[in-house]
Design a protein around this motif. Structure first.
Motif, PDB file in Angstrom:
ATOM      1  N   GLU A 200       8.055   8.495  -4.490  1.00 24.70           N
ATOM      2  CA  GLU A 200       8.482   9.579  -5.090  1.00 24.70           C
ATOM      3  C   GLU A 200       7.458  10.840  -4.725  1.00 24.70           C
ATOM      4  OE1 GLU A 200       9.274  11.043  -9.484  1.00 24.70           O
ATOM      5  OE2 GLU A 200      10.574   9.473  -8.815  1.00 24.70           O
ATOM      6  N   LEU A 201       6.234  10.542  -5.041  1.00 28.74           N
ATOM      7  CA  LEU A 201       5.340  11.713  -5.125  1.00 28.74           C
ATOM      8  C   LEU A 201       5.047  12.134  -3.613  1.00 28.74           C
ATOM      9  CD1 LEU A 201       4.686  10.800  -8.034  1.00 28.74           C
ATOM     10  CD2 LEU A 201       2.554  11.522  -7.872  1.00 28.74           C
ATOM     11  N   GLU A 202       5.115  10.917  -2.679  1.00 26.54           N
ATOM     12  CA  GLU A 202       5.030  11.458  -1.217  1.00 26.54           C
ATOM     13  C   GLU A 202       5.925  12.155  -0.896  1.00 26.54           C
ATOM     14  OE1 GLU A 202       2.297   7.478   0.728  1.00 26.54           O
ATOM     15  OE2 GLU A 202       4.632   7.292  -0.152  1.00 26.54           O
ATOM     16  N   ALA A 203       7.413  12.019  -1.214  1.00 31.10           N
ATOM     17  CA  ALA A 203       8.371  12.808  -0.846  1.00 31.10           C
ATOM     18  C   ALA A 203       8.151  14.324  -1.133  1.00 31.10           C
ATOM     19  CB  ALA A 203       9.622  11.928  -1.332  1.00 31.10           C
ATOM     20  N   SER A 204       7.615  14.320  -2.384  1.00 26.74           N
ATOM     21  CA  SER A 204       7.501  15.753  -2.994  1.00 26.74           C
ATOM     22  C   SER A 204       6.070  16.423  -2.519  1.00 26.74           C
ATOM     23  CB  SER A 204       7.628  15.816  -4.505  1.00 26.74           C
ATOM     24  OG  SER A 204       5.990  15.120  -4.794  1.00 26.74           O
ATOM     25  N   GLY A 205       5.481  15.733  -1.598  1.00 24.55           N
ATOM     26  CA  GLY A 205       4.361  16.500  -1.122  1.00 24.55           C
ATOM     27  C   GLY A 205       3.150  16.400  -2.176  1.00 24.55           C
ATOM     28  N   ALA A 206       3.253  15.939  -3.235  1.00 22.60           N
ATOM     29  CA  ALA A 206       2.069  15.717  -4.276  1.00 22.60           C
ATOM     30  C   ALA A 206       1.150  14.840  -4.111  1.00 22.60           C
ATOM     31  CB  ALA A 206       2.874  15.713  -5.805  1.00 22.60           C
ATOM     32  N   LEU A 207       1.558  13.800  -3.149  1.00 20.41           N
ATOM     33  CA  LEU A 207       0.347  12.626  -2.970  1.00 20.41           C
ATOM     34  C   LEU A 207       0.514  12.347  -1.413  1.00 20.41           C
ATOM     35  CD1 LEU A 207      -1.228  10.073  -3.809  1.00 20.41           C
ATOM     36  CD2 LEU A 207       0.995   8.943  -3.837  1.00 20.41           C
ATOM     37  N   ARG A 208      -0.694  12.023  -1.183  1.00 19.56           N
ATOM     38  CA  ARG A 208      -1.128  11.602   0.417  1.00 19.56           C
ATOM     39  C   ARG A 208      -1.859  10.154   0.189  1.00 19.56           C
ATOM     40  NH1 ARG A 208      -1.842  16.773   1.233  1.00 19.56           N
ATOM     41  NH2 ARG A 208      -4.034  16.669   1.012  1.00 19.56           N
ATOM     42  N   LEU A 209      -1.026   8.949   0.564  1.00 15.45           N
ATOM     43  CA  LEU A 209      -1.871   7.934   0.323  1.00 15.45           C
ATOM     44  C   LEU A 209      -1.901   7.102   1.647  1.00 15.45           C
ATOM     45  CD1 LEU A 209      -2.412   5.196  -1.400  1.00 15.45           C
ATOM     46  CD2 LEU A 209      -0.284   4.419  -1.489  1.00 15.45           C
ATOM     47  N   SER A 210      -3.218   6.838   2.017  1.00 16.89           N
ATOM     48  CA  SER A 210      -3.538   6.125   3.411  1.00 16.89           C
ATOM     49  C   SER A 210      -3.999   4.641   2.880  1.00 16.89           C
ATOM     50  CB  SER A 210      -4.660   6.846   3.872  1.00 16.89           C
ATOM     51  OG  SER A 210      -5.654   7.199   3.073  1.00 16.89           O
ATOM     52  N   GLY A 211      -4.231   4.019   4.082  1.00 13.67           N
ATOM     53  CA  GLY A 211      -4.773   2.713   3.938  1.00 13.67           C
ATOM     54  C   GLY A 211      -3.803   1.338   3.541  1.00 13.67           C
ATOM     55  N   ASP A 212      -4.161   0.565   2.778  1.00 14.72           N
ATOM     56  CA  ASP A 212      -3.379  -0.673   2.337  1.00 14.72           C
ATOM     57  C   ASP A 212      -2.604  -0.192   1.383  1.00 14.72           C
ATOM     58  OD1 ASP A 212      -2.436  -3.024   1.439  1.00 14.72           O
ATOM     59  OD2 ASP A 212      -4.439  -4.163   1.769  1.00 14.72           O
ATOM     60  N   ARG A 213      -1.210  -0.012   1.398  1.00 18.48           N
ATOM     61  CA  ARG A 213      -0.252   0.286   0.560  1.00 18.48           C
ATOM     62  C   ARG A 213       0.090  -0.777  -0.342  1.00 18.48           C
ATOM     63  NH1 ARG A 213       2.494   4.722   1.561  1.00 18.48           N
ATOM     64  NH2 ARG A 213       4.353   4.221   0.008  1.00 18.48           N
ATOM     65  N   VAL A 214      -0.075  -1.853  -0.169  1.00 17.67           N
ATOM     66  CA  VAL A 214       0.072  -3.033  -1.080  1.00 17.67           C
ATOM     67  C   VAL A 214      -0.835  -3.018  -2.252  1.00 17.67           C
ATOM     68  CG1 VAL A 214       0.453  -5.462  -1.383  1.00 17.67           C
ATOM     69  CG2 VAL A 214       1.790  -4.283   0.422  1.00 17.67           C
ATOM     70  N   ARG A 215      -2.257  -3.177  -1.714  1.00 17.42           N
ATOM     71  CA  ARG A 215      -3.267  -3.188  -2.506  1.00 17.42           C
ATOM     72  C   ARG A 215      -3.375  -1.760  -3.401  1.00 17.42           C
ATOM     73  NH1 ARG A 215      -8.859  -5.711  -0.248  1.00 17.42           N
ATOM     74  NH2 ARG A 215      -7.234  -6.927   0.563  1.00 17.42           N
ATOM     75  N   ALA A 216      -2.983  -0.643  -2.830  1.00 24.50           N
ATOM     76  CA  ALA A 216      -3.001   0.532  -3.666  1.00 24.50           C
ATOM     77  C   ALA A 216      -1.996   0.558  -4.648  1.00 24.50           C
ATOM     78  CB  ALA A 216      -2.938   1.756  -2.888  1.00 24.50           C
ATOM     79  N   ILE A 217      -0.836   0.004  -4.463  1.00 23.73           N
ATOM     80  CA  ILE A 217       0.234   0.036  -5.459  1.00 23.73           C
ATOM     81  C   ILE A 217      -0.203  -0.957  -6.638  1.00 23.73           C
ATOM     82  CG2 ILE A 217       2.575  -0.405  -5.933  1.00 23.73           C
ATOM     83  CD1 ILE A 217       3.216   0.783  -3.041  1.00 23.73           C
ATOM     84  N   ARG A 218      -0.694  -2.232  -6.347  1.00 19.12           N
ATOM     85  CA  ARG A 218      -1.128  -3.168  -7.262  1.00 19.12           C
ATOM     86  C   ARG A 218      -2.237  -2.503  -8.045  1.00 19.12           C
ATOM     87  NH1 ARG A 218      -3.969  -9.285  -6.385  1.00 19.12           N
ATOM     88  NH2 ARG A 218      -4.046  -9.354  -8.506  1.00 19.12           N
ATOM     89  N   PHE A 219      -2.963  -1.996  -7.434  1.00 17.18           N
ATOM     90  CA  PHE A 219      -4.024  -1.109  -8.375  1.00 17.18           C
ATOM     91  C   PHE A 219      -3.372  -0.207  -9.308  1.00 17.18           C
ATOM     92  CE2 PHE A 219      -6.849   2.370  -9.078  1.00 17.18           C
ATOM     93  CZ  PHE A 219      -8.135   1.650  -9.329  1.00 17.18           C
TER      94      PHE A 219
END
Length: 230
Positions: A200-219
Motif C-alpha cells: 500500500e505504501l509502495e503504491a502511494s510512493g511513500a516507501l521504497r523497499l529493497s532486498g529480501d521482502r519476506v524477511r523485511a515483512i517478518r521484521f
C-alpha cells in the motif's frame, strides 16, 4: 552514619525548584526542563551536530536549543567535541553517565503510549523511530529470526540487527543489509504499528523497499503498541 550533602553547585545562591532529597526530584531538575529529555533522546544513537538536533526537533528554537545544551553540559549529561578533519565540525554527545538515561527515555515513552491522547501524526524523528523498535519489540515474536535491516531517511542511515532473540539499533552504513526501508519515519509507523500492507505504501510512493521482502515483512511484524487505557 549521618547523611550530608557532599556535592557543590557552581552557584551557591541558586534556588532549586523542588527542595526535595528524592533522586526523582533531582532527576527532574537535571532533565525535566522543557526539551531537555528529548535532546537526550536525539543523542542516544550517537553524536549530533547542532543542525541535526534541530532537524530532529523542528519545533525548538535555536536559542532554546543552545540554552538546553548548555544546561545539560553543565550537569555532566552532554559533552561537546570537535570531529577530526576532514569533518572538523562540533558535535554534541552524551557522556557515559548521560547515556544511562536510555532505559528512562524508553520506559517513559512506553508508559505514555498507553494514553488515548497519543497522536501518531505529529513529527517523528528518525532517532525516535529507531528507539521505538527497541521499546516496542514483542520478544516472543523474535523466534529464530536473524536479520540486518537498513533504514534510509534522506541522508541519514540506520541499521537494526536481530540475532539470538535480541534487537539492536545504531547509525550505520547500509552495505550488506538483508533489506532496506527507504521512507519518512511517519510513513513507517503505518507499517510497523498501524500494520498497513507494505504494498500500500509502495503504491502511494511513500516507501521504497529493497532486498529480501519476506524477511523485511517478518521484521515489520515484530512490533506492537501497548494497549491503550480505557
Amino acid at each position: 552514619m549521618e547523611l550530608e550533602k557532599i556535592t557543590n553547585t557552581p552557584d551557591k545562591t541558586e534556588k532549586r525548584r523542588y527542595d526535595d532529597a528524592c533522586g526523582t526530584a533531582l532527576g527532574m531538575e537535571l532533565v525535566g526542563e522543557r526539551w531537555s529529555l528529548l535532546i537526550v533522546r536525539e543523542l542516544l544513537l550517537g553524536p549530533r551536530r547542532f543542525g541535526e538536533l534541530r532537524a530532529g526537533l523542528p519545533a525548538i528554537s535555536a536559542n532554546i536549543l543552545t540554552q538546553r545544551l548548555e544546561s545539560l553540559e553543565a550537569a555532566g549529561i552532554v559533552a561537546r567535541r570537535k570531529l577530526p578533519p576532514p569533518a572538523s565540525v562540533q558535535v554534541y554527545e552524551l557522556t557515559p553517565w548521560g547515556a544511562e538515561c536510555e532505559p528512562i527515555v524508553l520506559g517513559i515513552g512506553r508508559w505514555a503510549l498507553r494514553s488515548p491522547a497519543h497522536d501518531p501524526t505529529l513529527n517523528f524523528s528518525p532517532v525516535a523511530l529507531m528507539l521505538s523498535l527497541k521499546m516496542l519489540v514483542v520478544p516472543e515474536r523474535l523466534g529464530d529470526l536473524r536479520a540486518a535491516i537498513g533504514f534510509r531517511f534522506g541522508a541519514e542511515t540506520y541499521v537494526a540487527q536481530v540475532a539470538d532473540g535480541k534487537i539492536t539499533v545504531a547509525r550505520g552504513d547500509l552495505a550488506g543489509m538483508d533489506a532496506v526501508f527507504d521512507a519518512a519515519p511517519n510513513a513507517l509507523l503505518r507499517i510497523f504499528y498501524g500494520k498497513r500492507p507494505v504494498e500500500e505504501l509502495e503504491a502511494s510512493g511513500a516507501l521504497r523497499l529493497s532486498g529480501d521482502r519476506v524477511r523485511a515483512i517478518r521484521f515489520a511484524g515484530l512490533f506492537s503498541l501497548p494497549e491503550k487505557l480505557a
